[in-house]
Enzyme design. Structure first.
Site, short mmCIF file in Angstrom:
data_model
loop_
_atom_site.label_atom_id
_atom_site.label_comp_id
_atom_site.label_asym_id
_atom_site.label_seq_id
_atom_site.Cartn_x
_atom_site.Cartn_y
_atom_site.Cartn_z
N HIS A 271 0.92 -1.14 0.00
CA HIS A 271 0.00 0.00 0.00
C HIS A 271 0.95 1.18 0.00
O HIS A 271 1.35 1.67 1.08
CB HIS A 271 -0.86 0.02 1.27
CG HIS A 271 -2.04 -0.90 1.23
ND1 HIS A 271 -3.05 -0.76 0.30
CD2 HIS A 271 -2.39 -1.95 2.00
CE1 HIS A 271 -3.98 -1.69 0.50
NE2 HIS A 271 -3.59 -2.44 1.53
N LYS A 302 -6.52 -0.50 -5.51
CA LYS A 302 -8.00 -0.56 -5.59
C LYS A 302 -8.57 0.63 -6.35
O LYS A 302 -9.37 1.41 -5.83
CB LYS A 302 -8.62 -0.65 -4.19
CG LYS A 302 -8.23 -1.92 -3.43
CD LYS A 302 -9.03 -2.09 -2.16
CE LYS A 302 -8.70 -3.35 -1.41
NZ LYS A 302 -7.40 -3.36 -0.74
N ASP A 305 -12.32 4.55 -10.38
CA ASP A 305 -12.87 5.78 -10.96
C ASP A 305 -13.11 5.61 -12.46
O ASP A 305 -12.92 4.52 -13.01
CB ASP A 305 -11.90 6.94 -10.67
CG ASP A 305 -12.62 8.26 -10.47
OD1 ASP A 305 -13.60 8.52 -11.22
OD2 ASP A 305 -12.22 9.03 -9.58
N GLN A 424 -12.08 -9.92 8.66
CA GLN A 424 -12.46 -11.27 9.08
C GLN A 424 -11.41 -12.25 8.56
O GLN A 424 -10.95 -12.11 7.42
CB GLN A 424 -13.82 -11.64 8.50
CG GLN A 424 -14.91 -10.68 8.93
CD GLN A 424 -16.23 -11.00 8.28
OE1 GLN A 424 -17.16 -11.41 8.95
NE2 GLN A 424 -16.30 -10.83 6.98
N ARG A 444 -0.83 -8.94 8.80
CA ARG A 444 -0.50 -8.91 10.22
C ARG A 444 -0.15 -10.28 10.80
O ARG A 444 0.58 -10.35 11.79
CB ARG A 444 -1.66 -8.25 10.99
CG ARG A 444 -1.64 -6.72 10.84
CD ARG A 444 -2.93 -6.09 11.27
NE ARG A 444 -4.01 -6.35 10.32
CZ ARG A 444 -5.25 -5.92 10.48
NH1 ARG A 444 -5.57 -5.22 11.55
NH2 ARG A 444 -6.18 -6.18 9.57
#
Ligand code: S5P
Length: 473
Positions: A271, A302, A305, A424, A444
């Site tokens: 990211h 992501k 547009d 989740q 993580r």
């Protein structure tokens, strides 16, 4: 009338025989159909082709190519293809030991929908063997068309493998017409009918052919998408279907982790906009590490547009994502313009670039529903030169060229749990074995562990073992 004419002609040339015959299944039968003789009767072959073509149209059977089952149906399939102007392939009984060693002869593309043609179906074993061979090569099979169904359980055995049998004639039709036209007597009719009544279910003497899993290596061979090919090759070579989500704020830490974890991953996901110290020199260091350890860089941007905007967002601005990332992802919400915009920006590069569509999300209460996911798959199919897979939670298509990549993964202790912002988690085994995804994305689960490199290796081994188990290896 055409059907009646066909039955009488088949009887006249000796394709329908009465007596005592031993079938392939070992069963003794009072009737035998030898449709191979048809090859010597062009007029009758033509009639059969016309009847086949009509059946296809009446039953709206949809397909791209035709496959004849050797040997009996090769002439029938050829006749049909000439009639409807479709191309044909066939599966050899054994692969050649010389020359091209092809098992499938003829031209086909992965994911072509194939209609199988056979002369007679008894237990369905020949068709099942053909289905297995075709599916092994990435060809889809949903329908088979046969001239004669002996009514001995073949269609039931085949439908269990997700293929529908369409038949022009059934043994009882043949018996009825032959009796009506005085070609056989009542005694022969009764004897044969009785045989049929007690032998309606010939079991299949081999294991059923489920839609077979194809290995990453084979999928690299059959996909035409260069990005997918490259990723499948890396996955197969490094025996890794682990994507590490390097969600850290320091570029130096990112580079350190990329160097430590790089040998065990096929993809490193960034990211880029969460880094506090972004600069293009460090990006170059990351690219160098991706070459050193042979992983791909996936910027999880992501895009969502209009085409013109995403084109600039992808190639311009501070981050110049298209320059250094191997692939990106996009929401499908904005439709084909968005994909087209990204594709145009990617075209300026010689090396392959690609994009994944987000078809599902891992977070609680997200707004994606089944229709949205289905439409996303359709959009991907329409742009399969650029879109090579999905961010998703389960396998969405049998097209072996598309890669299914799943985030929201942690080992057991967090299975079924969520962070306090709606993420989740499921386990690597669930994602790969049960949900049939190809790649797991772990952030993580690795980052917060005591020893990220060691933990990454554990995720890698678990995910790859689950994949091998899926392949039955
Ligand atoms: O549905 C999704 C899609 C993505 S790309 N759910 C996700 O979690 N992601 C990303 O995967 C998310 O942005 C994050 O970078 C990563 C998951 O991180 P983790 O720490 O929860 O494993």
């Amino acid at each position: 009338m055409e059907i009646e004419e066909l039955i009488i002609e088949l009887f006249n040339i000796g394709c329908v025989k009465f007596g005592e015959f031993t079938l392939k299944s070992g069963l003794k039968s009072p009737v035998y159909f030898d449709l191979r003789i048809l090859v010597s009767y062009p007029k009758l072959l033509k009639l059969a082709s016309v009847i086949f073509a009509k059946k296809i149209s009446d039953e709206s059977i949809d397909f791209d190519i035709v496959c004849g089952v050797p040997y009996g149906a090769i002439s029938l399939a050829t006749g049909l293809c000439l009639e409807i102007n479709k191309s044909m392939i066939f599966k050899r009984k054994d692969a050649k030991s010389h020359g091209t060693k092809n098992l499938i002869e003829g031209i086909y593309k992965p994911n072509d929908r194939c209609l199988i043609i056979d002369d007679v179906i008894t237990s369905g074993i020949s068709i099942l063997e053909t289905i297995e061979g075709l599916r092994d090569h990435g060809v889809q099979v949903k329908d088979a068309l046969v001239l004669l169904d002996r009514e001995q359980g073949g269609p039931e055995n085949v439908i269990a493998n997700n293929v529908k049998i369409h038949s022009v004639l059934k043994t009882s039709d043949v018996l009825n017409i032959l009796l009506k036209r005085n070609k056989i007597n009542q005694e022969m009719y009764n004897k044969t009918q009785e045989f049929l009544n007690v032998n309606r279910n010939v079991s299949v003497p081999t294991k059923p052919v489920k839609e077979k899993e194809i290995s990453f290596e084979e999928r690299a061979e059959i996909t035409n998408n260069k990005m997918a090919k490259k990723l499948f090759q890396i996955m197969s070579l490094k025996q890794s279907n682990l994507c590490f989500s390097a969600d850290v704020e320091s570029f130096d830490l990112l580079l350190k982790l990329a160097d430590e974890i790089g040998p065990n991953i096929c993809i490193l996901k960034t990211h880029i906009d969460i880094l506090n110290d972004f600069n293009m020199d460090k990006v170059q260091e990351l690219v160098n590490l991706s070459i050193k350890h042979n992983f791909l860089i996936f910027e999880d941007r992501k895009f969502a547009d209009i085409g013109n905007t995403v084109k600039s967002q992808y190639s311009g601005g501070v981050y110049k994502i298209s320059q250094w990332s191997n692939f990106v992802n996009a929401h499908s919400i904005a439709g084909s313009g968005c994909v087209q915009g990204l594709k145009e920006a990617a075209l300026q590069y010689d090396e392959p670039k690609g994009c994944l569509l987000i078809a599902q999300l891992s977070c609680k209460n997200n707004l994606i529903d089944k229709t949205y996911t289905e439409k996303t798959v359709k959009l991907a199919e329409e742009h399969s030169d650029f879109i090579f897979g999905f961010i998703c939670q389960n396998k969405l298509t049998d097209n072996p060229g598309f890669i299914h990549i799943t985030p929201g993964i942690q080992f057991n202790e967090n299975n079924g749990m969520s962070d306090n912002l709606g993420q989740q988690y499921t386990t690597p085994e669930m994602a790969i074995l049960q949900n049939k995804c190809d790649v797991i994305v772990v952030g993580r689960g690795i980052l917060k562990s005591e020893n990220p490199a060691e933990t990454a290796l554990k995720y890698k081994n678990t995910a790859y073992e689950a994949y091998l188990k899926r392949l039955n290896l």
